[in-house]
Design an enzyme around this catalytic site. Structure first.
Site, PDB file in Angstrom:
ATOM      1  N   GLY A 243     -18.486 -20.799 -25.628  1.00 23.58           N
ATOM      2  CA  GLY A 243     -19.787 -20.135 -25.652  1.00 23.58           C
ATOM      3  C   GLY A 243     -20.949 -20.973 -25.162  1.00 23.58           C
ATOM      4  O   GLY A 243     -22.100 -20.558 -25.272  1.00 23.58           O
ATOM      5  N   PRO A 286     -14.190 -23.944 -23.927  1.00 23.54           N
ATOM      6  CA  PRO A 286     -15.156 -23.556 -22.905  1.00 23.54           C
ATOM      7  C   PRO A 286     -14.515 -22.695 -21.811  1.00 23.54           C
ATOM      8  O   PRO A 286     -13.389 -22.964 -21.385  1.00 23.54           O
ATOM      9  CB  PRO A 286     -15.608 -24.895 -22.322  1.00 23.54           C
ATOM     10  N   ARG A 288     -16.873 -20.166 -19.469  1.00 19.19           N
ATOM     11  CA  ARG A 288     -17.986 -20.077 -18.527  1.00 19.19           C
ATOM     12  C   ARG A 288     -18.444 -21.451 -18.017  1.00 19.19           C
ATOM     13  O   ARG A 288     -18.640 -21.645 -16.822  1.00 19.19           O
ATOM     14  CB  ARG A 288     -19.161 -19.391 -19.236  1.00 19.19           C
ATOM     15  N   ARG A 325     -21.426  -7.760 -13.664  1.00 15.93           N
ATOM     16  CA  ARG A 325     -22.177  -8.267 -14.819  1.00 15.93           C
ATOM     17  C   ARG A 325     -23.604  -7.729 -14.920  1.00 15.93           C
ATOM     18  O   ARG A 325     -24.136  -7.602 -16.014  1.00 15.93           O
ATOM     19  CB  ARG A 325     -22.155  -9.799 -14.851  1.00 15.93           C
ATOM     20  N   CYS A 356     -20.491   4.028  -5.229  1.00 13.90           N
ATOM     21  CA  CYS A 356     -21.204   5.294  -5.425  1.00 13.90           C
ATOM     22  C   CYS A 356     -21.771   5.371  -6.835  1.00 13.90           C
ATOM     23  O   CYS A 356     -21.395   6.239  -7.625  1.00 13.90           O
ATOM     24  CB  CYS A 356     -20.257   6.453  -5.167  1.00 13.90           C
ATOM     25  N   GLU A 357     -22.630   4.412  -7.147  1.00  9.81           N
ATOM     26  CA  GLU A 357     -23.282   4.325  -8.455  1.00  9.81           C
ATOM     27  C   GLU A 357     -24.671   3.752  -8.213  1.00  9.81           C
ATOM     28  O   GLU A 357     -24.785   2.666  -7.630  1.00  9.81           O
ATOM     29  CB  GLU A 357     -22.560   3.326  -9.374  1.00  9.81           C
ATOM     30  N   TYR A 385     -16.351 -14.862 -14.972  1.00 10.75           N
ATOM     31  CA  TYR A 385     -16.475 -13.430 -15.278  1.00 10.75           C
ATOM     32  C   TYR A 385     -16.909 -12.589 -14.072  1.00 10.75           C
ATOM     33  O   TYR A 385     -17.621 -11.604 -14.227  1.00 10.75           O
ATOM     34  CB  TYR A 385     -17.420 -13.217 -16.481  1.00 10.75           C
TER      35      TYR A 385
HETATM   36  C1  LIG Z   1     -14.596 -15.737 -24.323  1.00  9.41           C
HETATM   37  C2  LIG Z   1     -14.055 -16.700 -25.291  1.00  9.41           C
HETATM   38  C3  LIG Z   1     -14.271 -18.058 -25.119  1.00  9.41           C
HETATM   39  C4  LIG Z   1     -15.079 -18.632 -23.986  1.00  9.41           C
HETATM   40  O1  LIG Z   1     -16.412 -18.277 -24.001  1.00  9.41           O
HETATM   41  P1  LIG Z   1     -17.381 -18.890 -22.880  1.00  9.41           P
HETATM   42  O2  LIG Z   1     -18.686 -18.308 -23.202  1.00  9.41           O
HETATM   43  O3  LIG Z   1     -16.868 -18.430 -21.562  1.00  9.41           O
HETATM   44  O4  LIG Z   1     -17.332 -20.371 -23.020  1.00  9.41           O
HETATM   45  C5  LIG Z   1     -13.697 -18.921 -26.022  1.00  9.41           C
HETATM   46  N1  LIG Z   1     -12.949 -18.466 -27.060  1.00  9.41           N
HETATM   47  C6  LIG Z   1     -12.731 -17.159 -27.251  1.00  9.41           C
HETATM   48  C7  LIG Z   1     -11.881 -16.724 -28.371  1.00  9.41           C
HETATM   49  C8  LIG Z   1     -13.281 -16.227 -26.388  1.00  9.41           C
HETATM   50  O5  LIG Z   1     -13.063 -14.927 -26.599  1.00  9.41           O
END
Ligand SMILES: *Cc1c(COP(=O)(O)O)cnc(C)c1O
Length: 427
Positions: A243, A286, A288, A325, A356-357, A385
């Site tokens: 995250g 990690p 993202r 996204r 077509c959106e 993503y």
């Molecule tokens: C999506 C997810 C992550 C990674 O999240 P990021 O924001 O991409 O770092 C880690 N653990 C779990 C269980 C997730 O669902």
């Protein structure tokens, strides 16, 4: 690494328009070098702050393909997978199954069997029904399943703030506050073919603050202490999830990962000391922050449609099929005209996709160089993503993934063909 020279945009020293001339548009372009550097930052921090008793797992839903699994595996990472498809891809890439953590809130029996047969490291259990199923399948296969528990620590993280909630509303995992998680651990401890290896939490994505992570870590350590005391169950491993935020646009200011890890590890260690338990083996996940800034997407500008006093639509040959996204969450991106990279970004554009959106946009009010049909428009930080969320809506073939290794581009994933598009149609 992104750079500019002689009016052009470069990635890892390769001119973007050279890549689009050779491989066509749209295409995803990824820097293997950046992926590796990001992996190394996590690995170094894990070694430094937990004396080597920590392992980063790549949350592979961010970008799943054989090539990327191979890269992260060679950097010593484990992998987090959430489906049979991601697991299959990781195994095909030669990933050590022991380092694979299988997540998901609705794993099928086939997937659980597939995971156990292939000896995945952990199955991260999400619900009570699943505990029963994992135990039964493990028994049928005559193995012991090493499981972790997805726990809702009651910390809800938003970008720039966090709130504690009495009862979190999330479809993922077991809640702590109402005793659900405790009851699940007790249930599992009574099952012969389950081995309780760890606890896991993941509080959200694109988070810049350390406080929600620290808060969650303390709660999880507290739970480890509680099950030790009340159930005599020793939980040796704590997975703190992913995250960590990345920079999409000016104003996004992620901390260096080392700082996150320093603060969070302090909290984990001091909480363990005050509760009199050993520091568990730590995992972080990690996704993202490993791949997002390693990737860009290059498109061809098809038209520039100015509606006086309204806005200007810049249409490109891709859109929500390769990057949903903005359509999904209104996510912001920065863009640039690759063949005019050094001209001022004084043109306000709504970058529109080809589907077509009306909602098929890459962004609104994006400041770019004045565009014209034929230009190459690049969107930055699309490594996470985007490819993994791509679709064939309107039967648009998915773009290729061009990976740059040591300054040399190569095809990591082929462009889909019309044949690929109809390959499952019964003709
Ligand atoms: C999506 C997810 C992550 C990674 O999240 P990021 O924001 O991409 O770092 C880690 N653990 C779990 C269980 C997730 O669902």
């Amino acid at each position: 690494m992104i750079s500019k020279k002689d009016g052009n945009l470069y990635i890892d020293g390769v001119k973007v328009t050279d890549i689009t001339e050779k491989y066509g548009t749209p295409c995803y372009i990824m820097s293997e070098d950046t992926i590796r550097q990001n992996c190394r930052k996590y690995k170094a921090a894990a070694d430094k702050y937990y004396d080597g008793r920590a392992l980063p797992l790549y949350a592979s839903k961010a970008f799943s393909c054989v090539d990327v699994y191979r890269t992260v595996a060679s950097e010593g990472f484990g992998a987090d997978v959430v489906s049979g498809g991601e697991l299959y891809t990781a195994l095909k890439a030669g990933f050590d199954p022991k380092k694979i953590y299988f997540h998901g809130n609705a794993k099928t029996e086939e997937e659980i069997k597939f995971a156990l047969e292939n000896g995945v490291g952990r199955i991260v259990a999400d619900n009570t029904e699943e505990l029963v199923t994992i135990d039964r399948i493990a028994k049928e296969l005559n193995v012991t399943a090493d499981i972790s528990f997805r726990i809702k620590p009651g910390v809800e993280a938003h970008t720039h703030n966090f709130v504690k909630t009495g009862q979190i509303d999330s479809k993922f995992g077991f809640a702590l506050e109402n005793g659900e998680a405790f009851a699940a651990v007790k249930t599992a401890s009574e099952k012969k073919n389950l081995n309780i290896a760890g606890f896991h939490c993941h509080i959200g994505s694109q988070i810049f603050d350390t406080e929600p992570f620290i808060h969650a870590a303390k709660i999880m350590v507290g739970f480890i202490a509680k099950v030790k005391k009340e159930l005599s169950v020793n939980v040796g491993e704590l997975n703190l999830g992913g995250g960590f935020g990345i920079k999409y646009v000016d104003g996004d200011n992620p901390k260096p990962y080392d700082e996150y890890m320093a603060e969070i590890s302090d909290a984990v260690k001091s909480e363990c000391a005050s509760l009199g338990i050993d520091v568990p083996f730590i995992l972080v996940e990690p996704g993202r922050s490993i791949v997002a800034e390693a990737g860009i997407t290059a498109y061809r500008v098809m038209s520039v449609k100015t509606i006086e006093n309204v806005r200007t639509y810049v249409a490109i040959d891709g859109g929500m099929t390769d990057n949903p996204r903005y359509a999904l969450y209104g996510s912001k991106y920065a863009a640039c005209i690759a063949n005019k990279a050094e001209l001022p970004c004084d043109f306000k554009a709504t970058v529109a996709g080809r589907c077509c959106e009306s909602g098929d946009l890459i962004g609104e009010n994006m400041m770019i160089q004045a565009p014209q049909a034929g230009d190459v428009l690049v969107v930055f930080a699309t490594g996470a993503y985007n490819y993994s969320m791509a679709s064939n809506y309107n039967r648009v073939p998915r773009p290729p993934v061009i990976m740059i290794t040591d300054g040399v581009p190569r095809v990591a994933v082929k462009r889909e063909t019309y044949e690929d598009i109809i390959k499952n149609d019964m003709i």
